[in-house]
Design an enzyme around this catalytic site. Structure first.
Site: not given
Length: 638
Positions: A207, A606, A615
């Site tokens: 993020d 993946d 992540e």
């Protein structure tokens, strides 16, 4: 008890003109000793790093077979000539991967070249290379990861690996105010009467949130490597003096590593609560299931925990397209201590380079530490949407870490007393005992010892002796873990958690320090084992580092490297490490379907949706850079 047959390896030398003699002495290999289900159809049964070996370093391969006896193997070069032969070491069943294994030690093979292959049991490995400095470019790319994730500035082609990763600046003028209104748990926050200019910093993970606790350990890791280099001979230290990475600051006379760390540290300094500010915060440990009881305090010197939106941004999205309002989330003791530690460390590193910046860092560190001592129990709770919680309810390790950094920088006995007083250790060993087996953002128990042993100004013999013992004891535990793991990397079965690959890389830092302290080669070999695992010597035959290997990670959970979600977006650039297998907190849509269906080492995919498995994050790439650069610099100093 597992029966272990020791390997027998022999290098064949003087091949030119002796092909017939070689053929006569090379043992015939078994046609097959592979069970039908020994390897997936798309992956070879022989597992090894997909990047390459050091010429004079450790070289280990793994053969997936349940064969009960050692098997013969050989290495052939690109022309098919046999250059090494030997027999495997039987390991047997391996619980973390649910397969059976043999180990093949190629360390005696010390010729540089390309196109080598291993043959055993009727199967052939991928081609591999041997070179003097296989981790040279990986160290550069893993540092460039941080430039890719800079916010507040455009990412330009001259500073990355290609046009695909060029983008406009994200959040170029970021001046949020405090969160106000109702959070996701129903707590009502009054907000504050100020805004802070927090432009810059790194996007933390998948993020675009910016978090001080994750930033603190990532900055410390980069700066720690600089401090390590400063204690090395000039030729080694000069390898990262300036100009190694293709960053905008290249050529300014300052180490590229320090330049990159400063980008994040400037953001962290800006997150400090200004003088005179009063804020409402939760004091003491509270039951997060009930509404928090907020108390108004003089919050000056404390540090806001993070900055992000009210709700999660979609995947994928360019940072320049994210127009939602961002907020400063309430300060925490942990964030304040992270700033205190990393800023105090920066103050001594920048003292001769930029005295004004060094003074600013030290002043901020002192104020943050004092504020944390005044309010030792302001915790972060998982009650805000739009970003990770990064909650930590055990802060004695952070207090010892911050006090240690301030003591090393200032030499003031008050900070030394704090280190000794906060330590849960006997008086003769005044260093915090390790309760966390592995370094991670909520477990920094080992960082004080690493700092004390790296800095050149500490003269307290008892403190140094205790720190040395702590590191060696921990490194020995890691070696014991490696002995029990069939794929021979220093990890234990209970460590397959969110970010396991980052935790493994952090173990490499401890092992590297043990090698520095003792000169014992096996500690350095274990660092190679760790990076070989990350680069493909594992149950999935998967390189977890993008751009490195035939089966390299491509589609992390990341809002800009979003090719898995939309082909108009780029894949991950070279040098980003995936969080890795996670058999503990399997909370994303992909992991949920795998729960109970995979061996711990195989719980990975993946897939951009797999945020609990795939992540990427600054605190995982920092130790990847550290160990890659360590292997590169120490090999060059052999």
């Amino acid at each position: 008890m597992r029966r272990v047959a020791k390997p027998r390896a022999r290098r064949i030398v003087g091949l030119t003109g002796l092909a017939l003699a070689v053929a006569a002495t090379t043992p015939a290999l078994a046609d097959s000793c592979m069970p039908a289900d020994a390897a997936p159809q798309d992956a070879p049964a022989l597992r090894l790093t997909q990047h390459g070996f050091e010429t004079r370093g450790r070289k280990l391969a793994i053969l997936r077979t349940a064969h009960a006896e050692p098997v013969d193997w050989r290495v052939v070069d690109a022309a098919g000539t046999v250059i090494a032969v030997g027999t495997s070491e039987v390991f047997g069943a391996n619980p973390t991967s649910a397969d059976a294994l043999h180990r093949i030690d190629l360390s005696a093979l010390d010729m540089a070249g390309e196109g080598f292959r291993i043959e055993a049991c009727g199967t052939t490995s991928r081609a591999f290379t041997i070179s003097d400095r296989p981790f040279d470019q990986l160290s550069v790319d893993s540092l460039t990861y941080f430039y890719h994730n800079r916010l507040g500035t455009p990412i330009e082609a001259a500073h990355v690996q290609g046009e695909a990763w060029v983008r406009d600046a994200g959040f170029p003028h970021s001046t949020p105010t405090c969160f106000h209104g109702t959070d996701e748990a129903g707590n009502v926050w009054p907000g504050c009467d100020y805004r802070l200019d927090v432009t810059g910093g790194w996007a933390d993970a998948g993020d675009y949130g910016k978090y001080v606790v994750n930033g603190g350990i990532a900055v410390w890791t980069l700066q720690n490597f600089v401090e390590r280099l400063n204690s090395q001979p000039d030729p080694v230290a000069a390898m990262w003096a300036d100009g190694r990475a293709p960053m905008p600051e290249n050529g300014n006379g300052v180490s590229d590593i320090l330049d990159e760390a400063r980008w994040q540290l400037e953001f962290m300094l800006a997150m400090q609560v200004p003088d005179g500010a009063r804020l409402s915060v939760p004091l003491g440990r509270q039951d997060g299931r009930e509404p928090l009881q907020l108390s108004e305090i003089d919050a000056a010197g404390l540090v806001h925990h993070k900055v992000h939106e009210r709700a999660w941004l979609p995947v994928p999205i360019l940072p320049a397209d994210a127009q939602e309002e961002r907020f400063l989330l309430p300060p925490s003791t942990a964030a304040s201590l992270n700033l205190a530690a990393s800023a105090a460390q920066a103050a001594r590193l920048w003292r001769e380079i930029d005295p004004d910046f060094a003074a600013r860092c030290l002043d901020a560190a002192r104020r943050a530490y004092s504020a944390a001592r005044a309010y030792p129990e302001i915790y972060a709770y998982n009650n805000f949407g739009g970003g990770g919680a990064y909650g930590d309810f055990r802060l004695d390790d952070e207090f010892a870490w911050a006090a240690t950094e301030l003591f090393v920088t200032t030499g003031e006995t008050a900070y030394l007393t704090a280190v000794q007083g906060d330590a849960a250790a006997p008086a003769e060993a005044p260093v915090l005992q390790v309760r966390g087996a592995t370094i991670a953002w909520p477990a920094v128990d080992l960082l004080p010892a690493l700092t004390l042993l790296t800095a050149e100004t500490v003269e307290d013999d008892a403190l140094l002796a205790a720190a040395r013992q702590q590191i060696i004891d921990t490194a020995d535990r890691y070696l014991a873990d490696r002995a029990m793991e069939g794929y021979a990397f220093p990890f234990s079965p209970d460590q397959y958690v969110w970010g396991s690959n980052g935790n493994l890389a952090n173990r490499g830092i401890v092992l590297a320090m043990a090698h520095t302290l003792t000169g014992e080669a096996d500690y350095r070999n274990a660092v190679i084992d760790a990076i070989d695992y990350l680069l493909g010597r594992n149950a999935l035959d998967q390189s977890y580092v993008s751009g490195y290997g035939e089966r390299a990670m491509r589609h992390p959970h990341h809002r800009f490297w979003g090719a898995g979600a939309d082909p108009e977006y780029p894949p991950a650039p070279p040098g980003a490490v995936s969080g890795g297998p996670n058999a503990t907190n399997m909370s994303d849509p992909v992991a949920t379907e795998m729960h109970g269906q995979c061996a711990p080492q195989a719980c990975w995919a993946d897939d951009y949706r797999a945020y609990a498995l795939n992540e990427v994050a600054i605190n995982w790439n920092a130790p990847l850079f550290w160990i890659a650069a360590y292997l590169d610099t120490t090999h060059s100093n052999d």
